[in-house]
Design a protein around this motif. Structure first.
Motif, PDB file in Angstrom:
ATOM      1  N   LEU A  49     -33.990 -62.099  21.291  1.00  0.00           N
ATOM      2  CA  LEU A  49     -32.734 -61.792  20.749  1.00  0.00           C
ATOM      3  C   LEU A  49     -32.513 -62.664  19.774  1.00  0.00           C
ATOM      4  O   LEU A  49     -32.072 -62.409  18.501  1.00  0.00           O
ATOM      5  N   LEU A  50     -32.401 -64.195  20.158  1.00  0.00           N
ATOM      6  CA  LEU A  50     -32.077 -65.439  19.125  1.00  0.00           C
ATOM      7  C   LEU A  50     -32.979 -65.175  17.902  1.00  0.00           C
ATOM      8  O   LEU A  50     -32.711 -65.652  16.780  1.00  0.00           O
ATOM      9  N   LEU A  51     -34.651 -65.001  18.162  1.00  0.00           N
ATOM     10  CA  LEU A  51     -35.342 -65.136  17.195  1.00  0.00           C
ATOM     11  C   LEU A  51     -35.236 -64.143  16.234  1.00  0.00           C
ATOM     12  O   LEU A  51     -35.377 -64.076  15.150  1.00  0.00           O
ATOM     13  N   LEU A  52     -34.864 -62.710  16.825  1.00  0.00           N
ATOM     14  CA  LEU A  52     -34.627 -61.705  16.008  1.00  0.00           C
ATOM     15  C   LEU A  52     -33.268 -61.675  15.132  1.00  0.00           C
ATOM     16  O   LEU A  52     -33.599 -61.495  13.854  1.00  0.00           O
ATOM     17  N   ILE A  53     -32.416 -62.428  15.690  1.00  0.00           N
ATOM     18  CA  ILE A  53     -31.093 -62.632  14.685  1.00  0.00           C
ATOM     19  C   ILE A  53     -31.731 -63.785  13.763  1.00  0.00           C
ATOM     20  O   ILE A  53     -31.253 -63.281  12.455  1.00  0.00           O
ATOM     21  N   LYS A  54     -32.395 -64.683  13.937  1.00  0.00           N
ATOM     22  CA  LYS A  54     -32.978 -65.563  12.712  1.00  0.00           C
ATOM     23  C   LYS A  54     -33.881 -64.849  11.856  1.00  0.00           C
ATOM     24  O   LYS A  54     -33.451 -65.005  10.850  1.00  0.00           O
ATOM     25  N   LYS A  55     -34.545 -63.949  12.270  1.00  0.00           N
ATOM     26  CA  LYS A  55     -35.505 -63.078  11.402  1.00  0.00           C
ATOM     27  C   LYS A  55     -34.431 -62.444  10.696  1.00  0.00           C
ATOM     28  O   LYS A  55     -34.720 -62.462   9.427  1.00  0.00           O
ATOM     29  N   TYR A  56     -33.718 -61.807  11.000  1.00  0.00           N
ATOM     30  CA  TYR A  56     -32.770 -61.109  10.120  1.00  0.00           C
ATOM     31  C   TYR A  56     -31.829 -61.778   9.125  1.00  0.00           C
ATOM     32  O   TYR A  56     -31.790 -61.436   8.135  1.00  0.00           O
ATOM     33  N   GLN A  57     -31.393 -63.105   9.841  1.00  0.00           N
ATOM     34  CA  GLN A  57     -30.844 -63.878   8.813  1.00  0.00           C
ATOM     35  C   GLN A  57     -31.596 -64.408   7.478  1.00  0.00           C
ATOM     36  O   GLN A  57     -31.256 -64.268   6.590  1.00  0.00           O
ATOM     37  N   GLU A  58     -32.946 -64.567   8.074  1.00  0.00           N
ATOM     38  CA  GLU A  58     -33.771 -65.086   6.984  1.00  0.00           C
ATOM     39  C   GLU A  58     -34.064 -64.024   5.767  1.00  0.00           C
ATOM     40  O   GLU A  58     -34.401 -64.241   4.820  1.00  0.00           O
ATOM     41  N   GLU A  59     -33.919 -62.659   6.263  1.00  0.00           N
ATOM     42  CA  GLU A  59     -34.329 -61.454   5.618  1.00  0.00           C
ATOM     43  C   GLU A  59     -32.979 -61.362   4.515  1.00  0.00           C
ATOM     44  O   GLU A  59     -32.902 -60.279   3.963  1.00  0.00           O
ATOM     45  N   GLY A  60     -31.901 -62.117   4.920  1.00  0.00           N
ATOM     46  CA  GLY A  60     -30.711 -61.772   4.123  1.00  0.00           C
ATOM     47  C   GLY A  60     -29.576 -60.766   4.761  1.00  0.00           C
ATOM     48  O   GLY A  60     -28.670 -60.572   4.009  1.00  0.00           O
ATOM     49  N   TYR A  61     -29.871 -60.462   6.010  1.00  0.00           N
ATOM     50  CA  TYR A  61     -28.796 -59.546   6.503  1.00  0.00           C
ATOM     51  C   TYR A  61     -27.722 -60.367   6.931  1.00  0.00           C
ATOM     52  O   TYR A  61     -27.497 -61.734   7.336  1.00  0.00           O
ATOM     53  N   SER A  62     -26.217 -60.029   6.682  1.00  0.00           N
ATOM     54  CA  SER A  62     -25.140 -60.534   7.119  1.00  0.00           C
ATOM     55  C   SER A  62     -25.044 -60.479   8.586  1.00  0.00           C
ATOM     56  O   SER A  62     -25.690 -59.562   9.435  1.00  0.00           O
ATOM     57  N   ASN A  63     -24.155 -61.265   9.218  1.00  0.00           N
ATOM     58  CA  ASN A  63     -23.946 -61.018  10.809  1.00  0.00           C
ATOM     59  C   ASN A  63     -23.517 -59.784  11.009  1.00  0.00           C
ATOM     60  O   ASN A  63     -23.747 -59.189  12.147  1.00  0.00           O
ATOM     61  N   LEU A  69     -27.571 -53.819  13.608  1.00  0.00           N
ATOM     62  CA  LEU A  69     -29.080 -53.400  13.932  1.00  0.00           C
ATOM     63  C   LEU A  69     -29.348 -53.971  15.432  1.00  0.00           C
ATOM     64  O   LEU A  69     -30.095 -53.092  16.032  1.00  0.00           O
ATOM     65  N   ILE A  70     -28.721 -55.041  15.965  1.00  0.00           N
ATOM     66  CA  ILE A  70     -28.980 -55.396  17.194  1.00  0.00           C
ATOM     67  C   ILE A  70     -28.345 -54.258  18.218  1.00  0.00           C
ATOM     68  O   ILE A  70     -28.846 -53.860  19.279  1.00  0.00           O
ATOM     69  N   GLY A  71     -27.160 -53.880  17.806  1.00  0.00           N
ATOM     70  CA  GLY A  71     -26.618 -52.739  18.615  1.00  0.00           C
ATOM     71  C   GLY A  71     -27.245 -51.351  18.866  1.00  0.00           C
ATOM     72  O   GLY A  71     -27.227 -50.712  19.742  1.00  0.00           O
ATOM     73  N   SER A  72     -28.326 -51.071  17.981  1.00  0.00           N
ATOM     74  CA  SER A  72     -29.019 -50.033  18.133  1.00  0.00           C
ATOM     75  C   SER A  72     -30.220 -50.184  18.883  1.00  0.00           C
ATOM     76  O   SER A  72     -30.928 -49.157  18.984  1.00  0.00           O
ATOM     77  N   ILE A  73     -30.353 -51.217  19.312  1.00  0.00           N
ATOM     78  CA  ILE A  73     -31.548 -51.599  20.263  1.00  0.00           C
ATOM     79  C   ILE A  73     -30.946 -52.029  21.722  1.00  0.00           C
ATOM     80  O   ILE A  73     -30.215 -52.614  21.707  1.00  0.00           O
ATOM     81  N   ASP A  74     -31.372 -50.881  22.709  1.00  0.00           N
ATOM     82  CA  ASP A  74     -31.013 -51.068  24.094  1.00  0.00           C
ATOM     83  C   ASP A  74     -31.791 -52.100  24.635  1.00  0.00           C
ATOM     84  O   ASP A  74     -32.912 -52.111  24.790  1.00  0.00           O
ATOM     85  N   VAL A  75     -31.319 -53.496  24.739  1.00  0.00           N
ATOM     86  CA  VAL A  75     -32.024 -54.474  25.494  1.00  0.00           C
ATOM     87  C   VAL A  75     -31.590 -54.513  27.005  1.00  0.00           C
ATOM     88  O   VAL A  75     -30.505 -55.315  27.310  1.00  0.00           O
TER      89      VAL A  75
END
Length: 176
Positions: A49-63, A69-75
């Motif tokens: 999950l932290l790696l996914l957050i980092k990936k999205y940040q690098e792609e320019g997504y805001s928190n 995006l993470i909320g749409s994934i059931d982990v």
């Protein structure tokens, strides 16, 4: 048995500073387990999950966007998040969502928000135009009133000048 990581290992694997990991734990409401001494015990899903957050940040997504995006994934506890280099995210043994699906949802929401903004702009422009027209009319009326006052004052001034002249100077003055 699922592999667990220490706080230091998580920082090394994600590249985040310790303060950032603590911040993201609160920001993204991550449910990190703790041992009896209160130390964090990171599981594989937490790392993913932290790696996914980092990936999205690098792609320019805001928190905020990342939260959605993470909320749409059931982990769940036994699911792993796989992030591929072609920009797709999948939840293995769970719900599959491609980034295209997420982008479609974002595009639809973006269109709705854009439409609402256009409606608001039209309403604001209409109200501003009405306000400007009203103010313009008020200013024109004031200008007209001031013009009448100036004409009246000029007339009084001319009358006072005539009155102050002596009888003979008025008698022998040239008529205009």
């Amino acid at each position: 048995m699922e592999r667990s990581y220490t706080f230091k290992e998580i920082c090394e694997k994600t590249g985040y500073r310790p303060s950032a990991v603590r911040y993201y734990e609160k920001e993204f409401d991550l449910k990190i387990e703790r041992d009896v001494n209160g130390r964090r015990i990171f599981k594989e899903r937490d790392l993913n999950l932290l790696l996914l957050i980092k990936k999205y940040q690098e792609e320019g997504y805001s928190n905020q966007q990342i939260k959605k995006l993470i909320g749409s994934i059931d982990v769940s506890a036994n699911e792993e998040i796989a992030v591929t280099s072609v920009g797709k995210m999948e939840v293995i043994n769970g719900i599959n969502k491609s980034s295209n699906d997420v982008l479609l949802v974002f595009e639809e929401k973006f269109r709705e928000i854009n439409e609402l903004l256009n409606q608001l702009n039209q309403n604001i422009n209409s109200k501003e135009r009405d306000l400007l027209l009203t103010e313009n009319m008020k200013l024109k009326m004031e200008l007209k009133q001031k013009s009448y006052e100036i004409m009246e004052l000029k007339e009084k001034l001319r009358y006072e000048r005539e009155r102050k002249k002596g009888f003979f100077s008025r008698l022998f003055s040239k008529k205009r």
